[in-house]
Scaffold this motif. Structure first.
Motif, PDB file in Angstrom:
ATOM      1  N   GLY A  20      41.073  40.927  36.913  1.00 45.23           N
ATOM      2  CA  GLY A  20      40.899  42.299  36.430  1.00 45.23           C
ATOM      3  C   GLY A  20      40.950  43.312  37.559  1.00 45.23           C
ATOM      4  N   ASN A  90      41.355  41.524  29.463  1.00 46.87           N
ATOM      5  CA  ASN A  90      41.347  40.499  30.509  1.00 46.87           C
ATOM      6  C   ASN A  90      40.020  39.742  30.588  1.00 46.87           C
ATOM      7  OD1 ASN A  90      41.989  39.335  33.334  1.00 46.87           O
ATOM      8  ND2 ASN A  90      40.177  40.617  33.684  1.00 46.87           N
ATOM      9  N   ALA A 142      45.869  32.197  28.644  1.00 44.63           N
ATOM     10  CA  ALA A 142      45.775  31.171  29.694  1.00 44.63           C
ATOM     11  C   ALA A 142      46.830  30.115  29.407  1.00 44.63           C
ATOM     12  CB  ALA A 142      44.394  30.523  29.702  1.00 44.63           C
ATOM     13  N   THR A 188      43.939  30.240  38.748  1.00 50.62           N
ATOM     14  CA  THR A 188      44.103  31.420  39.606  1.00 50.62           C
ATOM     15  C   THR A 188      42.932  31.488  40.577  1.00 50.62           C
ATOM     16  OG1 THR A 188      45.176  32.506  37.736  1.00 50.62           O
ATOM     17  CG2 THR A 188      44.468  33.930  39.532  1.00 50.62           C
ATOM     18  N   THR A 190      40.222  32.787  41.630  1.00 52.37           N
ATOM     19  CA  THR A 190      39.034  33.614  41.397  1.00 52.37           C
ATOM     20  C   THR A 190      37.846  32.659  41.282  1.00 52.37           C
ATOM     21  OG1 THR A 190      38.996  33.506  38.989  1.00 52.37           O
ATOM     22  CG2 THR A 190      40.498  35.114  39.966  1.00 52.37           C
TER      23      THR A 190
HETATM   24  P1  NAP Z   1      36.221  36.272  36.634  1.00 58.31           P
HETATM   25  O1  NAP Z   1      36.566  36.421  38.071  1.00 58.31           O
HETATM   26  O2  NAP Z   1      35.110  35.361  36.233  1.00 58.31           O
HETATM   27  O3  NAP Z   1      35.956  37.745  36.045  1.00 58.31           O
HETATM   28  C1  NAP Z   1      35.596  37.912  34.698  1.00 58.31           C
HETATM   29  C2  NAP Z   1      35.405  39.391  34.432  1.00 58.31           C
HETATM   30  O4  NAP Z   1      35.079  39.548  33.031  1.00 58.31           O
HETATM   31  C3  NAP Z   1      34.262  40.025  35.216  1.00 58.31           C
HETATM   32  O5  NAP Z   1      34.622  41.337  35.583  1.00 58.31           O
HETATM   33  C4  NAP Z   1      33.119  40.048  34.211  1.00 58.31           C
HETATM   34  O6  NAP Z   1      32.191  41.049  34.585  1.00 58.31           O
HETATM   35  C5  NAP Z   1      33.901  40.357  32.921  1.00 58.31           C
HETATM   36  N1  NAP Z   1      33.224  40.010  31.654  1.00 58.31           N
HETATM   37  C6  NAP Z   1      32.801  38.785  31.251  1.00 58.31           C
HETATM   38  N2  NAP Z   1      32.221  38.859  30.044  1.00 58.31           N
HETATM   39  C7  NAP Z   1      32.282  40.169  29.667  1.00 58.31           C
HETATM   40  C8  NAP Z   1      31.830  40.876  28.526  1.00 58.31           C
HETATM   41  N3  NAP Z   1      31.184  40.268  27.510  1.00 58.31           N
HETATM   42  N4  NAP Z   1      32.063  42.210  28.467  1.00 58.31           N
HETATM   43  C9  NAP Z   1      32.690  42.848  29.475  1.00 58.31           C
HETATM   44  N5  NAP Z   1      33.157  42.222  30.580  1.00 58.31           N
HETATM   45  C10 NAP Z   1      32.929  40.898  30.676  1.00 58.31           C
HETATM   46  O7  NAP Z   1      37.485  35.765  35.782  1.00 58.31           O
HETATM   47  P2  NAP Z   1      39.079  35.783  36.119  1.00 58.31           P
HETATM   48  O8  NAP Z   1      39.421  34.509  36.778  1.00 58.31           O
HETATM   49  O9  NAP Z   1      39.439  37.063  36.756  1.00 58.31           O
HETATM   50  O10 NAP Z   1      39.661  35.690  34.633  1.00 58.31           O
HETATM   51  C11 NAP Z   1      40.175  36.811  33.936  1.00 58.31           C
HETATM   52  C12 NAP Z   1      40.884  36.308  32.683  1.00 58.31           C
HETATM   53  O11 NAP Z   1      41.913  35.391  33.068  1.00 58.31           O
HETATM   54  C13 NAP Z   1      39.976  35.555  31.706  1.00 58.31           C
HETATM   55  O12 NAP Z   1      40.321  35.914  30.387  1.00 58.31           O
HETATM   56  C14 NAP Z   1      40.333  34.089  31.951  1.00 58.31           C
HETATM   57  O13 NAP Z   1      40.128  33.280  30.797  1.00 58.31           O
HETATM   58  C15 NAP Z   1      41.803  34.202  32.305  1.00 58.31           C
HETATM   59  N6  NAP Z   1      42.287  33.076  33.097  1.00 58.31           N
HETATM   60  C16 NAP Z   1      41.735  32.792  34.317  1.00 58.31           C
HETATM   61  C17 NAP Z   1      42.212  31.699  35.036  1.00 58.31           C
HETATM   62  C18 NAP Z   1      41.635  31.323  36.379  1.00 58.31           C
HETATM   63  O14 NAP Z   1      41.885  30.193  36.854  1.00 58.31           O
HETATM   64  N7  NAP Z   1      40.935  32.196  37.066  1.00 58.31           N
HETATM   65  C19 NAP Z   1      43.237  30.888  34.499  1.00 58.31           C
HETATM   66  C20 NAP Z   1      43.765  31.216  33.259  1.00 58.31           C
HETATM   67  C21 NAP Z   1      43.288  32.318  32.561  1.00 58.31           C
HETATM   68  P3  NAP Z   1      30.619  41.007  34.119  1.00 58.31           P
HETATM   69  O15 NAP Z   1      30.150  39.604  34.320  1.00 58.31           O
HETATM   70  O16 NAP Z   1      29.953  42.026  34.953  1.00 58.31           O
HETATM   71  O17 NAP Z   1      30.645  41.390  32.680  1.00 58.31           O
END
Ligand code: NAP
Length: 231
Positions: A20, A90, A142, A188, A190
């Motif tokens: 994000g 996201n 994803a 990814t 993160t």
């Molecule tokens: P991340 O680093 O864990 O960040 C998640 C973000 O979502 C944070 O800003 C969190 O902030 C926010 N969030 C979570 N629950 C929320 C809620 N109820 N309301 C508002 N904000 C909320 O995750 P990421 O890796 O960037 O993943 C982003 C997206 O990519 C997700 O949909 C994930 O499923 C998808 N994805 C990730 C990967 C990977 O390997 N990283 C792979 C495939 C798909 P707060 O906790 O402050 O709310």
């Protein structure tokens, strides 16, 4: 011809870190105003300090699982910027475990955040974009929305659901000038899912996922690009 997006406004959920945050940066660099959404205010304050773009970035603490909070988010965003042309759904969560180890609270957290909240956001976006004559929605799904893995039952269910939702809304939005598409990243770099990014060395960079989002957003009217899958 590629779309010019400077001066438009995007809501980006899950904006405080990871993918994000990279999407926020990419949008700001294109001249798009951004409404950055997450629950934790400290994370949003850090984002604002880091981006240093003044009033072009509005941070709103909102739990997108709550439909009323989502409606308030759109009101606040419109009060500030007048209209919303882009929504990037996201925010997401993930737990990975054998199915016997999931309790109802864990299942609810995954489905409510990854699927129901995306539904709330799309619903509010449609209300707004129909009035405004169109817009664009990109849902971050994803790779596990296309394929499956053991111990990812709830997460797969949520992301396969997001792709179904995206396709239905793509058809529903088309007559109203609303484009709905998805980006499906593989692993990814993160801290997602409780695994530190430092342990994901060969994985995608968040910036690569953000580039896929901006690539979709800039496609011309003749392009019907609906899914980007990044492995
Ligand atoms: P991340 O680093 O864990 O960040 C998640 C973000 O979502 C944070 O800003 C969190 O902030 C926010 N969030 C979570 N629950 C929320 C809620 N109820 N309301 C508002 N904000 C909320 O995750 P990421 O890796 O960037 O993943 C982003 C997206 O990519 C997700 O949909 C994930 O499923 C998808 N994805 C990730 C990967 C990977 O390997 N990283 C792979 C495939 C798909 P707060 O906790 O402050 O709310």
């Amino acid at each position: 011809m590629a779309r010019q997006l400077a001066g438009q406004t995007a809501i980006v959920t899950g904006a405080s870190r990871g993918i994000g945050r990279a999407i926020v940066r990419a949008c700001l660099e294109m001249g798009i105003n951004v409404v950055a959404v997450a629950r934790n205010e400290y994370g949003l304050e850090r984002l604002q300090e880091e981006m240093r773009v003044g009033k072009r970035l509005l941070a709103v603490a909102c739990d997108i699982r709550d439909q009323l909070e989502v409606e308030r988010l759109f009101e606040v965003a419109c009060d500030r910027f007048g209209s919303i042309e882009i929504v990037i759904n996201n925010a997401g969560v993930g737990f990975f475990a054998p199915i016997e180890e999931y309790d109802e609270a864990m299942l609810d957290e995954i489905l409510d955040t990854n699927l129901k909240a995306v539904f709330h956001m799309c619903r509010a976006a449609f209300v707004h974009m129909k009035r405004g004559g169109g817009g664009q929605i990109v849902n971050i799904a994803a790779l596990l929305g296309h394929v499956a893995e053991p111990f990812a039952s709830a997460y797969c269910a949520s992301k396969w659901g997001v792709l179904g939702l995206t396709e239905a809304l793509r058809l529903e939005g088309s007559p109203h000038g609303i484009r709905v598409a998805s980006v499906s990243p593989g692993t990814t770099q993160t801290d997602f899912g409780g695994i530190p990014s430092s342990q994901k060395g060969q994985a995608l960079r968040p910036e690569t996922v953000a580039e896929a989002v901006t690539y979709l957003l800039t496609q011309g009217d003749d392009a019907k690009m609906t899914q980007v899958v990044l492995r």
